[in-house]
Motif scaffolding. Structure first.
Motif, short mmCIF file in Angstrom:
data_model
loop_
_atom_site.label_atom_id
_atom_site.label_comp_id
_atom_site.label_asym_id
_atom_site.label_seq_id
_atom_site.Cartn_x
_atom_site.Cartn_y
_atom_site.Cartn_z
N ILE A 33 0.80 -1.23 0.00
CA ILE A 33 0.00 0.00 0.00
C ILE A 33 0.83 1.28 0.00
O ILE A 33 0.27 2.37 0.07
N GLN A 34 2.15 1.15 -0.14
CA GLN A 34 2.98 2.36 -0.22
C GLN A 34 2.50 3.22 -1.38
O GLN A 34 2.25 2.73 -2.48
N GLY A 35 2.35 4.50 -1.11
CA GLY A 35 1.89 5.44 -2.13
C GLY A 35 0.38 5.55 -2.24
O GLY A 35 -0.12 6.36 -3.00
N MET A 36 -0.34 4.71 -1.51
CA MET A 36 -1.81 4.78 -1.50
C MET A 36 -2.26 5.55 -0.27
O MET A 36 -1.52 5.67 0.70
N GLU A 37 -3.47 6.05 -0.34
CA GLU A 37 -4.04 6.78 0.81
C GLU A 37 -5.48 6.36 1.02
O GLU A 37 -6.13 5.82 0.11
N GLY A 38 -5.99 6.65 2.18
CA GLY A 38 -7.41 6.51 2.49
C GLY A 38 -8.02 5.17 2.14
O GLY A 38 -7.46 4.12 2.42
N MET A 39 -9.21 5.26 1.51
CA MET A 39 -9.97 4.05 1.19
C MET A 39 -9.23 3.11 0.24
O MET A 39 -9.36 1.89 0.34
N GLU A 40 -8.44 3.67 -0.67
CA GLU A 40 -7.67 2.84 -1.59
C GLU A 40 -6.71 1.95 -0.81
O GLU A 40 -6.63 0.74 -1.03
N ALA A 41 -6.00 2.53 0.14
CA ALA A 41 -5.05 1.77 0.96
C ALA A 41 -5.78 0.78 1.85
O ALA A 41 -5.36 -0.39 1.97
N MET A 42 -6.89 1.21 2.45
CA MET A 42 -7.63 0.33 3.35
C MET A 42 -8.21 -0.87 2.62
O MET A 42 -8.07 -2.01 3.06
N CYS A 43 -8.86 -0.63 1.49
CA CYS A 43 -9.48 -1.73 0.74
C CYS A 43 -8.43 -2.69 0.19
O CYS A 43 -8.62 -3.91 0.24
N THR A 44 -7.33 -2.15 -0.30
CA THR A 44 -6.24 -3.00 -0.80
C THR A 44 -5.67 -3.85 0.33
O THR A 44 -5.51 -5.07 0.19
N GLY A 45 -5.37 -3.22 1.45
CA GLY A 45 -4.82 -3.94 2.59
C GLY A 45 -5.75 -5.02 3.12
O GLY A 45 -5.31 -6.13 3.43
N ASN A 46 -7.04 -4.70 3.22
CA ASN A 46 -7.99 -5.70 3.72
C ASN A 46 -8.16 -6.85 2.74
O ASN A 46 -8.27 -8.01 3.16
N ALA A 47 -8.19 -6.57 1.45
CA ALA A 47 -8.28 -7.65 0.47
C ALA A 47 -7.08 -8.59 0.59
O ALA A 47 -7.24 -9.82 0.60
N ILE A 48 -5.90 -8.01 0.73
CA ILE A 48 -4.69 -8.83 0.89
C ILE A 48 -4.79 -9.67 2.16
O ILE A 48 -4.49 -10.87 2.16
N LYS A 49 -5.23 -9.05 3.25
CA LYS A 49 -5.36 -9.75 4.54
C LYS A 49 -6.24 -10.98 4.40
O LYS A 49 -5.87 -12.09 4.83
N TYR A 50 -7.43 -10.83 3.80
CA TYR A 50 -8.35 -11.95 3.69
C TYR A 50 -7.85 -13.01 2.72
O TYR A 50 -8.04 -14.21 2.95
#
Length: 80
Positions: A33-50
């Motif tokens: 998520i480097q270089g991402m912010e806000g919802m983009e970073a959160m949604c990307t991170g959560n998708a990766i987590k699951y």
């Protein structure tokens, strides 16, 4: 924190077994998520987590959660 089947002490808060591997999930998310912010970073991170843990923890439900975050990410990116 608890003891695993092999008697080895597990740290379920800081190092849960379903996020372990040669790379810890949190480290992979941080890099992704480097270089991402806000919802983009959160949604990307959560998708990766699951996606990371689905076989060890939540099964099909975790895949559905990952899909939900990916869909949310696509909706948000549609305006870019």
């Amino acid at each position: 924190m608890g003891s695993g089947d092999d008697g080895v002490f597990q740290d379920d808060v800081n190092h849960p077994s379903h996020y372990q591997g040669s790379v810890e999930c949190i480290d992979a998310i941080e890099a992704a998520i480097q270089g991402m912010e806000g919802m983009e970073a959160m949604c990307t991170g959560n998708a990766i987590k699951y996606l990371w843990r689905w076989k060890k923890k939540g099964g099909k439900k975790d895949l559905e959660k990952a899909r939900w975050y990916i869909n949310r990410l696509q909706i948000g990116r549609a305006h870019v």
